[in-house]
Motif scaffolding. Structure first.
Motif, PDB file in Angstrom:
ATOM      1  N   GLN A  20      -7.025 -16.014  -4.502  1.00 45.01           N
ATOM      2  CA  GLN A  20      -6.338 -15.196  -5.814  1.00 45.01           C
ATOM      3  C   GLN A  20      -5.143 -14.801  -5.163  1.00 45.01           C
ATOM      4  OE1 GLN A  20      -9.535 -14.350  -4.710  1.00 45.01           O
ATOM      5  NE2 GLN A  20     -10.755 -14.992  -6.109  1.00 45.01           N
ATOM      6  N   ASP A  21      -4.132 -15.112  -5.905  1.00 45.00           N
ATOM      7  CA  ASP A  21      -2.625 -14.586  -5.590  1.00 45.00           C
ATOM      8  C   ASP A  21      -2.738 -13.170  -5.133  1.00 45.00           C
ATOM      9  OD1 ASP A  21      -1.853 -13.545  -8.202  1.00 45.00           O
ATOM     10  OD2 ASP A  21      -1.607 -15.548  -8.658  1.00 45.00           O
ATOM     11  N   SER A  22      -3.399 -12.404  -6.163  1.00 45.00           N
ATOM     12  CA  SER A  22      -3.598 -11.030  -5.982  1.00 45.00           C
ATOM     13  C   SER A  22      -2.044 -10.156  -5.963  1.00 45.00           C
ATOM     14  CB  SER A  22      -4.244 -10.684  -4.676  1.00 45.00           C
ATOM     15  OG  SER A  22      -5.618 -10.858  -4.769  1.00 45.00           O
ATOM     16  N   ASP A  48      -9.755  -4.187  -7.482  1.00 47.73           N
ATOM     17  CA  ASP A  48      -9.661  -5.230  -7.249  1.00 47.73           C
ATOM     18  C   ASP A  48     -10.339  -5.621  -5.742  1.00 47.73           C
ATOM     19  OD1 ASP A  48      -9.741  -7.918  -6.877  1.00 47.73           O
ATOM     20  OD2 ASP A  48      -7.777  -8.276  -7.767  1.00 47.73           O
ATOM     21  N   PRO A  49     -11.275  -5.954  -5.410  1.00 46.15           N
ATOM     22  CA  PRO A  49     -11.572  -6.204  -3.892  1.00 46.15           C
ATOM     23  C   PRO A  49     -10.688  -7.250  -3.358  1.00 46.15           C
ATOM     24  CG  PRO A  49     -13.490  -7.383  -5.277  1.00 46.15           C
ATOM     25  CD  PRO A  49     -12.350  -6.478  -6.272  1.00 46.15           C
ATOM     26  N   ASN A  50     -10.077  -8.033  -3.892  1.00 46.70           N
ATOM     27  CA  ASN A  50      -9.054  -9.067  -3.448  1.00 46.70           C
ATOM     28  C   ASN A  50      -7.870  -8.377  -3.116  1.00 46.70           C
ATOM     29  OD1 ASN A  50     -10.651 -11.598  -3.630  1.00 46.70           O
ATOM     30  ND2 ASN A  50     -10.515 -11.346  -5.734  1.00 46.70           N
ATOM     31  N   LYS A  51      -7.411  -7.597  -3.864  1.00 55.04           N
ATOM     32  CA  LYS A  51      -6.276  -6.566  -3.353  1.00 55.04           C
ATOM     33  C   LYS A  51      -6.545  -5.925  -2.382  1.00 55.04           C
ATOM     34  CE  LYS A  51      -3.695  -6.715  -8.018  1.00 55.04           C
ATOM     35  NZ  LYS A  51      -4.886  -6.957  -9.337  1.00 55.04           N
ATOM     36  N   ILE A  52      -7.557  -5.346  -2.246  1.00 58.08           N
ATOM     37  CA  ILE A  52      -8.168  -4.471  -1.048  1.00 58.08           C
ATOM     38  C   ILE A  52      -7.964  -5.220   0.191  1.00 58.08           C
ATOM     39  CG2 ILE A  52      -9.677  -3.183   0.014  1.00 58.08           C
ATOM     40  CD1 ILE A  52     -10.400  -1.835  -2.631  1.00 58.08           C
ATOM     41  N   ALA A  98      -3.054   4.645  -1.548  1.00 57.64           N
ATOM     42  CA  ALA A  98      -1.895   4.676  -2.154  1.00 57.64           C
ATOM     43  C   ALA A  98      -1.247   3.595  -2.902  1.00 57.64           C
ATOM     44  CB  ALA A  98      -0.668   5.343  -1.124  1.00 57.64           C
ATOM     45  N   LYS A  99      -1.403   2.641  -2.168  1.00 58.43           N
ATOM     46  CA  LYS A  99      -0.754   1.315  -2.664  1.00 58.43           C
ATOM     47  C   LYS A  99      -1.600   0.403  -3.467  1.00 58.43           C
ATOM     48  CE  LYS A  99       2.330   1.075   1.183  1.00 58.43           C
ATOM     49  NZ  LYS A  99       3.217   2.089   0.371  1.00 58.43           N
ATOM     50  N   VAL A 100      -2.997   0.453  -3.554  1.00 61.53           N
ATOM     51  CA  VAL A 100      -3.743  -0.550  -4.222  1.00 61.53           C
ATOM     52  C   VAL A 100      -4.613   0.393  -5.186  1.00 61.53           C
ATOM     53  CG1 VAL A 100      -5.539  -1.976  -4.449  1.00 61.53           C
ATOM     54  CG2 VAL A 100      -4.139  -2.152  -2.398  1.00 61.53           C
ATOM     55  N   VAL A 101      -5.390   1.346  -4.793  1.00 58.97           N
ATOM     56  CA  VAL A 101      -6.384   2.103  -5.573  1.00 58.97           C
ATOM     57  C   VAL A 101      -5.668   2.961  -6.678  1.00 58.97           C
ATOM     58  CG1 VAL A 101      -8.311   3.703  -5.427  1.00 58.97           C
ATOM     59  CG2 VAL A 101      -8.118   1.978  -3.847  1.00 58.97           C
ATOM     60  N   LEU A 102      -4.939   3.683  -6.090  1.00 56.98           N
ATOM     61  CA  LEU A 102      -4.183   4.764  -7.266  1.00 56.98           C
ATOM     62  C   LEU A 102      -3.525   3.974  -8.126  1.00 56.98           C
ATOM     63  CD1 LEU A 102      -3.513   7.959  -5.082  1.00 56.98           C
ATOM     64  CD2 LEU A 102      -5.290   7.420  -6.754  1.00 56.98           C
ATOM     65  N   PRO A 103      -2.441   3.111  -7.762  1.00 57.41           N
ATOM     66  CA  PRO A 103      -1.631   2.445  -8.879  1.00 57.41           C
ATOM     67  C   PRO A 103      -2.468   1.561 -10.148  1.00 57.41           C
ATOM     68  CG  PRO A 103      -0.711   1.952  -6.711  1.00 57.41           C
ATOM     69  CD  PRO A 103      -2.080   2.758  -6.377  1.00 57.41           C
TER      70      PRO A 103
END
Ligand SMILES: Nc1ncnc2c1ncn2[C@@H]1O[C@H](COP(=O)(O)OP(=O)(O)O)[C@@H](O)[C@H]1O
Ligand SMILES: [Mg+2]
Lengths: 260, 291
Positions: free
Chosen positions: A86-88, B185-189, B204-209
């Motif tokens: 995924q580009d995420s 989203d686990p992919n963003k993490i 700060a960069k993934v979970v909160l926003p």
């Protein structure tokens, strides 16, 4: 003898869960030279993503060693760039802001990172979209933005985990060609994981076939296109090369053996 | 008028022609007819809503006057209005409203801040979360209103109002926010981890926003719950506030006073809701582009 860029030495990986142990990878040994492009194919669940996670330093091997430049991998390093399926892209950030995520996390100079990000995005044809939100971009453009984000930390090893599989067929062909070209031009070492055999062959210098779980190296196939002379053809042209069908047949049969 | 329709061409698109291929077609006769039909439908709905309110008020006014129902029990709108005017003239109504409002706002903010802090702590330390999980579930399930007498004994009249209101709102805040955090989203993490992000950076960069919408949903739930908590607290013991007015009015059998207080309460929750709606609009509205 020069040290290989990447080396797997008798690597095994078991996942531990309350239900039991899963042997995802076993007896993996291979090397990748500086600037080489290697594809890894195998059926889903055979440990391809696991192999990349080991290289990225997200998990440690339970057996053996993974080395980059002869040094064991102990954690994520800016030297290694990872492109996921995924580009995420973060939808709350603009494209340029997404692009500087890596440097931001690493604590690099923000201004410098921004300049680099803009340069990369312009080179990848996204100059008009610096301040756009990801939702305004097409699938192929998003994937190019993801590549720029990966490149922004100037990695010299690139890991690609089925990065094109979310795209429609036509976009997938052209984006693979484009991104393959970029990676080659910049002389990066790359490992591409895919279960698309033509894609694996068209992009790589070597194709590694993994067996079913636990993933072991079943065979390694050097890919060359003498019909195109010394220069390696782009992935688009490679698909039309006279050598292509026989490579396809070989790899196909290697994978086919496992279907019960 | 109807600026909320999605038909309006996005202004962003005109800035960069290549961006979207949303074709601008000259409006056809059918399109105008469709727009007109839509406007008509909207008007009809609003008219029906107003009609419903008017009908309700009329029945409420007429039924007790005709002695179909006992006016002592139901009161009627004109009597409520008179009670309202009388209380405004006497100057006490403003005081009751302010007292309740302050209590609501303070306990709402307390529950929000405390709840967010705890949810963040739980996310930062999964082990702590596992230890505390059963306790949180029990505390959340416990009817907080059962604690009112205890709070009253411990904290007195004033303190117990805040304590109930915070208790009612706090646990749901923690659970809603924490659940939202967990579903990031686990992919963003994973992506952040490949860049070497620490847990704090992931927060700060993934979970909160990515949980702004969770936060807003929590705000909405909380506003209602703090109001419930404050009124219940005022029922138990208080010298002022709308809850006090309701209890006092019912004790001296002044239904007009009780109903007036309830109507004001309704308006108050409407105002709070509108405020949050506005905040949501401000937060989630796509940022204006520079240039
Ligand atoms: N975090 C994990 N915990 C337990 N088992 C896992 C985990 N990640 C992957 N696995 C298992 O390891 C095997 C290999 O997974 P993966 O590397 O994702 O395969 P692939 O990418 O080739 O589809 C699968 O059987 C999967 O179920
Ligand atoms: Mg995978």
């Amino acid at each position: 003898m020069t040290t290989p860029k990447i080396e797997f030495r008798d690597v095994g990986l078991r996942y531990f869960t309350p239900k039991g142990e899963t042997q995802a990878l076993a007896d993996i040994s291979f090397t990748v030279a500086q600037g080489e492009f290697v594809s890894i194919v195998g059926q889903s669940g055979c440990g391809k993503s696991t192999l990349l996670s080991l290289l990225a330093g997200l998990i440690r091997p339970t057996d053996g060693e993974v080395l980059i430049d002869g040094v064991p991998v102990t954690g994520p390093s800016p030297q290694v760039g990872f492109m996921l399926q995924q580009d995420s892209l973060f939808e709350w950030r603009t494209i340029a802001e997404n692009c500087v995520l890596g440097p931001e996390i690493r604590g690099d100079d923000r201004f410098e990172a921004r300049v680099r990000a803009e340069g990369l995005l312009k080179r990848y044809g996204l100059g008009d979209f610096l301040d756009s939100k990801p939702s305004e971009l097409s699938g192929g453009m998003r994937q190019r933005a993801a590549l720029a984000r990966t490149m922004c930390l100037r990695p010299d090893v690139l890991l690609l985990d089925e990065p094109f599989s979310a795209l429609d067929f036509q976009t997938r062909l052209s984006i693979a060609d484009e991104i393959g070209g970029i990676i080659r031009n910049e002389g990066k070492t790359a490992i591409l994981v895919t279960h698309d055999i033509p894609e694996a062959i068209a992009m790589a210098d070597r194709v590694i076939v993994l067996s079913r779980r636990p993933g072991r190296i079943k065979s390694i196939h050097p890919i060359a296109f003498p019909s195109h002379g010394d220069r390696r053809p782009g992935s688009f042209a490679a698909r039309d090369a006279v050598e292509f069908p026989s490579y396809f047949k070989t790899v196909w049969e290697e994978l086919e053996v496992h279907v019960e | 008028m109807s600026s909320d329709t999605s038909i309006a061409a996005a202004p962003a698109a005109s800035a960069a022609p290549a961006r979207t291929e949303r074709a601008v077609v000259p409006h056809s006769r059918q399109y105008h007819a469709w727009l007109a039909a839509r406007r008509r439908e909207k008007l009809q709905i609003v008219a029906a809503q107003i009609g419903l309110v008017v009908a309700f008020l009329v029945v409420w006014e007429v039924a007790p006057r005709m002695h179909w129902v006992n006016p002592m029990l139901t009161s009627y709108p004109s009597a409520i209005w008179q009670a309202f005017v009388q209380m405004v003239r006497g100057g006490e109504l403003g005081n009751h409203i302010v007292v309740t409002l302050v209590e609501v706002v303070v306990s709402f903010l307390l529950a929000m801040v405390l709840g967010t802090a705890v949810a963040i702590l739980l996310w930062m330390s999964p082990r702590l979360e596992r230890v505390l999980d059963p306790f949180l579930v029990v505390l959340n399930a416990l009817p907080k209103i059962a604690l009112v007498p205890i709070f009253y004994i411990w904290l007195g009249a004033e303190g117990s109002i805040y304590a109930v209101a915070v208790a009612v709102a706090l646990f749901i805040t923690i659970l809603m926010l924490y659940t939202g955090f967990r579903q990031s989203d686990p992919n963003k993490i994973k992506l952040a981890r490949t860049f070497g992000a620490t847990r704090r950076q992931i927060l700060a960069k993934v979970v909160l926003p990515s949980n702004v919408h969770t936060f807003i949903a929590t705000l909405k739930a909380n506003a209602g719950l703090s109001l419930v908590g404050v009124i219940v607290g005022e029922f138990q013991a208080s010298k002022a506030g709308l809850g006090y007015l309701i209890v006092y009015g019912s004790q001296i059998f002044r239904m007009d006073m009780v109903m007036a207080a309830i109507v004001i309460l309704g308006l108050m929750s409407l105002a709070i809701y509108a405020l949050i709606q506005w905040a949501e609009f401000r937060i989630t509205r796509p940022a204006k582009r520079g240039g």
